[in-house]
Design an enzyme around this catalytic site. Structure first.
Site, short mmCIF file in Angstrom:
data_model
loop_
_atom_site.label_atom_id
_atom_site.label_comp_id
_atom_site.label_asym_id
_atom_site.label_seq_id
_atom_site.Cartn_x
_atom_site.Cartn_y
_atom_site.Cartn_z
N ASP A 66 0.82 -1.29 0.18
CA ASP A 66 -0.08 0.21 -0.03
C ASP A 66 0.86 1.18 0.04
OD1 ASP A 66 -2.40 1.48 0.13
OD2 ASP A 66 -2.36 1.18 2.28
N HIS A 103 1.53 4.74 -5.54
CA HIS A 103 0.41 4.00 -6.35
C HIS A 103 0.65 4.38 -7.73
CE1 HIS A 103 -1.32 3.08 -2.69
NE2 HIS A 103 -2.76 3.15 -3.12
MG MG Z 1 -4.23 2.25 0.27
#
Ligand code: MG
Length: 215
Positions: free
Chosen positions: A138, A141
Site C-alpha cells: 500500500d 500508487h
Molecule cells: Mg491504500
C-alpha cells in the site's frame, strides 16, 4: 466477520484511507499468518493499517515490519489531490508522517510488536532475506512504484503466505489502475491463488510449489 475487541475510537481518529471491513480482514489475516513468520507492510502513513496488522501479530507474539519513508507519496505533496497541511513539517518544509505514526503505535500499545523502517521500500529490500508470512502492499500508487514493491517483496513470501494489495479498482472511474495491474501480474506469475477480494483489498495466497513439498 466478527468485530473483535479492537480500539475503534483510536482507529477512527488516525488519518488514513483504509476501510473498516478491509482493516478487520487485515487483523484476522495477520493473526493467522503471524505464527508462521514476520508480517510486513509497505506504506504505513499515519499507522491506521498498522494497528490492525500489528494487533493481529501481537495476538501471536509475532512481529510487523512497517516500511514508510514518511515523506508522503506523489499525490500527498503540496498542491496535489491528497495534500494534508497538518502533515507538513514547518522546519524542513517537507511532509513528515512519522510523528503521527509513532503516536499511533504508542497509543495502540504496539511498540513491542512493530519495527518501523523509516526509509524507502527499495532500500529496506536491498539485502532482505527473511521469509515473510504476509506482505501488504500500500505504498506509492504509480505503476513503477507498486510493481517494484511487488518485485522486491513477493519473492520473500512463504508457501501459503499472503500477498495483500490495497486499492484494487477494476473500473478506472473508481480509482487508479496501477495496484490492479500489479495484482494481475502477480496472478499471471502462476505463484499465487486468488482468494475473494474484500472491497478494494486484493487477497492472494502463495502456492505450495513442488520443490517445497516433502518428497
Ligand atoms: Mg491504500
Amino acid at each position: 466477520m466478527p468485530k473483535e475487541d479492537l480500539p475503534f475510537e483510536l482507529i477512527q481518529e488516525v488519518k488514513g484511507f483504509l476501510d473498516e471491513e478491509e482493516g478487520l480482514f487485515l487483523y484476522h489475516t495477520a493473526k493467522e499468518a503471524a505464527r508462521r513468520g514476520p508480517c510486513l507492510e509497505i506504506g504505513s502513513y499515519c499507522g491506521k493499517s498498522s494497528i490492525y496488522l500489528g494487533l493481529g501479530c501481537k495476538a501471536r507474539q509475532g512481529v510487523l515490519f512497517s516500511i514508510d519513508h514518511h515523506r508522503g507519496s506523489e499525490e500527498q505533496q503540496p498542491g496535489q489531490e491528497y495534500f494534508d497541511p497538518e502533515l507538513l513539517d514547518s522546519v524542513s518544509g517537507r511532509i513528515d508522517t512519522f510523528p503521527f505514526f509513532r503516536k499511533t503505535i504508542e497509543k495502540a500499545g504496539l511498540e513491542e510488536t512493530i519495527v518501523p523502517m523509516v526509509c524507502s521500500s527499495a532500500l529496506a529490500a536491498r539485502r532482505w532475506s527473511t521469509p515473510l508470512s504476509l506482505v501488504f502492499i500500500d505504498g506509492g500508487h504509480s505503476f513503477e512504484s507498486a510493481y517494484k514493491d511487488y518485485q522486491n517483496w513477493a519473492k520473500h513470501i512463504l508457501p501459503e503466505g499472503f500477498l495483500l494489495i490495497h486499492d484494487i479498482f477494476e473500473d478506472p472511474q473508481k480509482g487508479g489502475q496501477a495496484p490492479f495491474q500489479v495484482y494481475q501480474k502477480a496472478l499471471a506469475s502462476g505463484r499465487f491463488l486468488e482468494l475473494p477480494r474484500v472491497k478494494s483489498l486484493g487477497v492472494l495466497k502463495r502456492k505450495v510449489e513442488k520443490e517445497n513439498l516433502p518428497s
